[in-house]
Design an enzyme around this catalytic site. Structure first.
Site, PDB file in Angstrom:
ATOM      1  CG  LEU A 495      -0.390  10.245  12.608  1.00 15.49           C
ATOM      2  CD1 LEU A 495       0.347  11.025  11.536  1.00 15.49           C
ATOM      3  CD2 LEU A 495       0.005  10.751  13.983  1.00 15.49           C
ATOM      4  CG  PHE A 500      -9.794  10.783   0.249  1.00 18.01           C
ATOM      5  CD1 PHE A 500     -10.439  10.582  -0.959  1.00 18.01           C
ATOM      6  CD2 PHE A 500      -9.957  11.977   0.900  1.00 18.01           C
ATOM      7  CE1 PHE A 500     -11.220  11.568  -1.513  1.00 18.01           C
ATOM      8  CE2 PHE A 500     -10.744  12.976   0.346  1.00 18.01           C
ATOM      9  CZ  PHE A 500     -11.380  12.777  -0.857  1.00 18.01           C
ATOM     10  CB  VAL A 503      -3.104   9.742   8.192  1.00 19.40           C
ATOM     11  CG1 VAL A 503      -1.758  10.433   8.089  1.00 19.40           C
ATOM     12  CG2 VAL A 503      -4.056  10.298   7.168  1.00 19.40           C
ATOM     13  CG  ASP A 612     -13.801  15.707   3.169  1.00 22.00           C
ATOM     14  OD1 ASP A 612     -14.769  16.105   3.834  1.00 22.00           O
ATOM     15  OD2 ASP A 612     -13.153  14.686   3.447  1.00 22.00           O
TER      16      ASP A 612
END
Ligand SMILES: *[C@@H]1O[C@H](CO)[C@@H](O)[C@H](O)[C@H]1NC(C)=O
Ligand SMILES: *[C@@H]1O[C@H](CO)[C@@H](O)[C@H](O)[C@H]1NC(C)=O
Ligand SMILES: *[C@@H]1O[C@H](CO)[C@@H](O)[C@H](O)[C@H]1NC(C)=O
Ligand SMILES: *[C@@H]1O[C@H](CO)[C@@H](O)[C@H](O)[C@H]1NC(C)=O
Ligand SMILES: *[C@@H]1O[C@H](CO)[C@@H](O)[C@H](O)[C@H]1NC(C)=O
Ligand SMILES: *[C@@H]1O[C@H](CO)[C@@H](O)[C@H](O)[C@H]1NC(C)=O
Ligand SMILES: *[C@@H]1O[C@H](CO)[C@@H](O)[C@H](O)[C@H]1NC(C)=O
Ligand SMILES: *[C@@H]1O[C@H](CO)[C@@H](O)[C@H](O)[C@H]1NC(C)=O
Ligand SMILES: *[C@@H]1O[C@H](CO)[C@@H](O)[C@H](O)[C@H]1NC(C)=O
Ligand SMILES: *[C@@H]1O[C@H](CO)[C@@H](O)[C@H](O)[C@H]1NC(C)=O
Ligand SMILES: *[C@@H]1O[C@H](CO)[C@@H](O)[C@H](O)[C@H]1NC(C)=O
Length: 816
Positions: A495, A500, A503, A612
């Site tokens: 996605l 980090f 997804v 962020d």
């Protein structure tokens, strides 16, 4: 006793000890075990070594105040000495500064013409090493600033000497462990214009800064938002050069030609003991010419970026491990062509590679009119290594393939046919026919049975898991890695990605659709990870994405979130094919995000700074209710966060100045990012890509000027064709300007932002942030908000708020 006062006591003592030692003179050489320090204590000159190899020592200059040795200049880039203790740096008989190795041979020299019989070398406080006459300071024979290596320090210049025609280059290191000149370099246009070029192998230019217009380089519009540096361009009959300085001289900042082929501006962040990436160009790694070397292929969506194409392996694995792919790859199996051997008649074949950026230096065979003929033409020529047949006809390549990129979706993406020995291609086709098919059939049947059995076992275990996992805090489910692998079909539907990790879309056994985030760079222990995750799990708010579960098995750390069907705000705002969000929705989104963040900052047990905030991290549910994603992750990554920050690409536009100046980060950093995002919600375009009259500019600057001239209507996303509440728009623009004030104490809190948007607090005309001051020289006094008592109807907002404001208490409370 507290260690700190003791340290302070010792400091002046050390300072007196080292104060004289900033020079190397004829009687006073520098042995390998010693260093000299500049008078103000900023820089050190001495011997250092890199990596684990104990036998390569270099003489260089590095920062005294930066705990990680960061060389800004290296003398003997290509000629390390094997032993530090027996080597020395001294003034030679001819007055030059020389480096002597173990056997007292000269391995490096300043090589200057010296018209004095007594010289000395002095390390200055700006990092410059000067060789000058002992009795006359202004007689400088040589200086390190004229011979930069990969670093351009504030106060030094990188330019072109028109008299000698000597062009200074910043040349990247070969790799992180070897300061020898690498393959990428930066130079000022040798033809005399004010643009910089980045070159590959000193020949191929792959990036240009564009011409300097007095304030910015035309291809670097983000310089408009530069609050940290002063740039100056000098061009006269003898030389062209740029020089830059840092406005706040407590900031430690350097500009490097990096081994990645990108130029980078980095700033030392004392808090986290790391260099923060402030800016870099070219933005994408794969835009660096031939970054992966010959037969290497670059993939912007993968880490590492480079791999060898099928049938090839790195020429030097050790160089690849150090991030130096310039040597490229070599063939595993030689081509058959040209070695006709009657006992073996296997022919070379072609591997189909789609969505490729084609390599450079093709030859077009104009007489060839079909795909098959193109293949045959390549096959019949033993030096032909690849072909491609497209609208441009038949292209063939001879020799090495350079600058390949895969998963490329530019307009010129094509299919490339790579020539390989038949044995490398065995997987793709087979003429052994039926035997293979029988084997395949049996295998498939067996595998299907196994899969069914495995699936049933899994299912039973899953049920057990689900039952067991309720115990974990925050109602979170602890998933097994295999379960998530299954739910996401082995992480096949991506996605998005972020600082980090990536997804993926997944579907749980009860057919709940979820988003599974595969975390990268988490070095926390198991227990701490679980603690942090269950804290995140307890944070629930309508404007925050809900965490459903997690997985922690060794280095596999994953988070499972509720799935947001409308995706992230950036796709809704910036993609031209999606229907534009109407003004009401946008305003509600702005309000919702503010509420979510205010909850994180002010209402959670521990204040959570998101760190962020950007449109990519705002997700929308079915009815366009915004939900903030990724909160708490900064904490999860802990002290390593700044490392993640440096790897975040494309978010620089949202970073508050305190990230760069290195002071402590407060929730006001989120307020800054929120302000930047609010501009984008209003305009429907990226702040940096605004074009008014065809010029590239910085949107917040435009807002500041329109607020002054009272013409905010023109700032609205033009797709809305003026359909918006002008009062709300003006409020949002003013508020956004307040949010991006350089001084964090001038920014409102997230709670105040929400109140302003909801009409409970009126907002004054904002001062123009210092960074945007270029256009307005009027001194601004700083007034904040005035509060409507909450029982007063928000309908009484006065349109003439500008003239009726009073100072409010908000100013005090906003100074954290
Ligand atoms: C260097 O040493 C020589 C002899 O030891 C002495 O004559 C000379 O003055 C010294 N020079 C300096 C600059 O100290
Ligand atoms: C140095 O060696 C140690 C142990 O062999 C290793 O853990 C470490 O990663 C190495 N460091 C570098 C920079 O290669
Ligand atoms: C010192 O440098 C010279 C010249 O580069 C070289 O021939 C010699 O082998 C070096 N000695 C040692 C011990 O490295
Ligand atoms: C050094 O001086 C000599 C003689 O004066 C001259 O020929 C030479 O070009 C000079 N070299 C440099 C680098 O200036
Ligand atoms: C430097 O050279 C001049 C003339 O060449 C000489 O008179 C003087 O003594 C020299 N100085 C030193 C310190 O050697
Ligand atoms: C010092 O050097 C500069 C530059 O070469 C020269 O102009 C000046 O006259 C010198 N001063 C003395 C005292 O020799
Ligand atoms: C620089 O000048 C040369 C010769 O005039 C020309 O061939 C070249 O294209 C110019 N390069 C650029 C970047 O303008
Ligand atoms: C770089 O250029 C030189 C000659 O200019 C050439 O010999 C060398 O092979 C080139 N390097 C690569 C990696 O192509
Ligand atoms: C060119 O600029 C440099 C630096 O400002 C200066 O030192 C030099 O004298 C200038 N040259 C001419 C011819 O003006
Ligand atoms: C032909 O192939 C065989 C087996 O691979 C090898 O032994 C022989 O040397 C080859 N002959 C030639 C002329 O390459
Ligand atoms: C284009 O490439 C980007 C990343 O390079 C990717 O995120 C995006 O989904 C691609 N778009 C299409 C239409 O393939």
């Amino acid at each position: 006793m507290d260690p700190l006062p003791l340290f302070l006591l010792l400091l002046p003592f050390f300072a007196t000890l080292s104060s004289a030692a900033d020079t190397i003179s004829a009687n006073n050489s520098l042995p390998g075990s010693q260093t000299i320090t500049s008078a103000g204590g900023n820089f050190v000159l001495g011997f250092f070594k890199l990596g684990n190899s104990s036998s390569r020592y270099y003489v260089g200059i590095w920062y005294k105040k930066v705990s990680k040795i960061t060389p800004v200049w290296v003398a003997n880039r290509e000629t390390p000495v094997a032993d530090q203790s027996t080597s020395e740096l001294r003034i030679a008989g001819d007055g030059n500064l020389v480096l002597l190795n173990q056997s007292k041979s000269i391995v490096w020299s300043t090589d200057a013409n010296i018209s004095s019989n007594s010289t000395l070398a002095v390390l200055l406080d700006d990092g410059n090493l000067q060789l000058r006459d002992e009795s006359n300071e202004s007689q400088v024979f040589w200086q390190s600033f004229d011979h930069p290596t990969n670093t351009w320090l504030p106060g030094s210049k990188v330019g072109l000497n028109k008299v000698t025609n000597r062009n200074q280059h910043l040349t990247a290191w070969k790799n992180d462990d070897d300061p020898a000149p690498g393959i990428f370099s930066l130079e000022l246009d040798p033809n005399g214009t004010s643009q910089y070029f980045i070159l590959w192998n000193m020949t191929t230019e792959y990036w240009t800064s564009g011409i300097w217009n007095g304030q910015i380089f035309s291809n670097v519009p983000e310089m408009t938002a530069n609050y940290v540096y002063n740039f100056e361009y000098v061009s006269n009959s003898t030389e062209n050069y740029f020089i830059y300085t840092v406005k706040d001289n407590t900031i430690i900042s350097r500009f490097v030609m990096d081994v990645s082929g990108q130029i980078k501006q980095l700033t030392w962040l004392e808090n986290s003991q790391t260099w923060i990436l402030f800016w870099s160009q070219p933005r994408q790694q794969c835009q660096v010419y031939s970054f992966c070397g010959s037969f290497g292929s670059c993939n912007e969506n993968a880490l590492p970026f480079c791999k060898c194409v099928q049938g090839f392996s790195p020429k030097s694995q050790s160089d690849w491990d150090l991030g130096d792919q310039s040597e490229g790859c070599q063939r595993n199996t030689p081509l058959q062509c040209g070695r006709s051997n009657s006992s073996r008649t296997e022919k070379d074949g072609f591997l189909t590679m789609s969505n490729m950026r084609l390599p450079v230096n093709s030859r077009t065979l104009s007489a060839v009119g079909s795909d098959g003929a193109c293949e045959a033409a390549c096959l019949s020529d033993c030096s032909c290594t690849a072909y491609s047949y497209g609208s441009g006809g038949c292209s063939v390549w001879h020799g090495d393939l350079l600058n390949l990129q895969e998963q490329f979706n530019g307009s010129d993406a094509s299919t490339l046919y790579l020539r390989l020995a038949a044995s490398e291609l065995q997987s793709s086709k087979s003429n052994k026919g039926t035997v293979i098919w029988i084997v395949v059939g049996v295998a498939v049947a067996v595998l299907t049975c196994l899969a069914i059995i495995w699936f049933m076992i899994r299912r039973r275990r899953k049920r057990q898991m689900m039952r067991a996992s309720k115990a974990v805090g925050g109602g979170l489910v602890a998933f097994r890695y295999g379960e998530l692998q299954h739910a996401t079909k082995n992480f096949s539907h991506k996605l998005g990605g972020g600082g980090f990790g990536s997804v993926f879309r997944g579907s749980l056994p009860d057919s709940t659709v979820v988003a599974v985030k595969k975390l990268e760079g988490i070095l926390q222990g198991e227990k701490q990870f679980r603690t942090e995750v269950s804290t995140i799990g307890t944070i629930q708010h309508v404007n925050l994405v809900r965490l459903l579960g997690f997985c922690s098995e060794g280095s596999n750390k994953l988070l499972v979130y509720e799935f947001m069907p409308k995706g992230s705000l950036d796709t809704q705002l910036f993609q031209s094919n999606s229907a534009a969000l109407d003004w009401r929705t946008r305003y509600q989104i702005a309000v919702g995000i503010a509420r979510g963040l205010a909850y994180l900052h002010e209402q959670c047990r521990d204040c959570i700074i998101h760190c962020d905030i950007k449109p990519e991290n705002i997700l929308l549910d079915d009815s366009c209710v915004p939900k903030v994603a990724d909160f708490g992750l900064a904490k999860l990554v802990g002290r390593d966060f700044s490392r993640v920050l440096t790897t975040m690409r494309g978010t620089r536009g949202y970073l508050a100045p305190e990230w760069i100046t290195g002071v402590a980060i407060t929730p006001k950093a989120d307020v800054y990012s929120y302000g930047m995002m609010l501009f984008e919600i209003v305009s429907g375009r990226r702040n940096l890509e605004q074009t008014e009259d065809g010029t590239t500019g910085f949107f917040p600057t435009l807002v500041a000027s329109k607020l002054k001239s009272g013409d905010v209507g023109s700032l609205l996303d033009h797709r809305l064709e003026g359909e918006a509440d002008l009062e709300e728009m003006e409020r949002a623009c003013k508020l956004a300007c307040w949010c991006i004030q350089d001084d964090e104490s001038c920014r409102p809190t997230m709670g105040q932002v929400g109140q302003v948007l909801e009409g409970f607090l009126e907002v004054n005309m904002p001062p123009i942030p210092r960074s945007l001051r270029v256009l307005a020289e009027t001194p601004e006094e700083i007034n904040f908000f005035y509060e409507f008592s909450s029982n007063q109807s928000s309908k009484t907002r006065s349109a003439t708020s500008n003239s009726t404001q009073t100072k409010s208490t908000a100013s005090n409370s906003s100074g954290v």
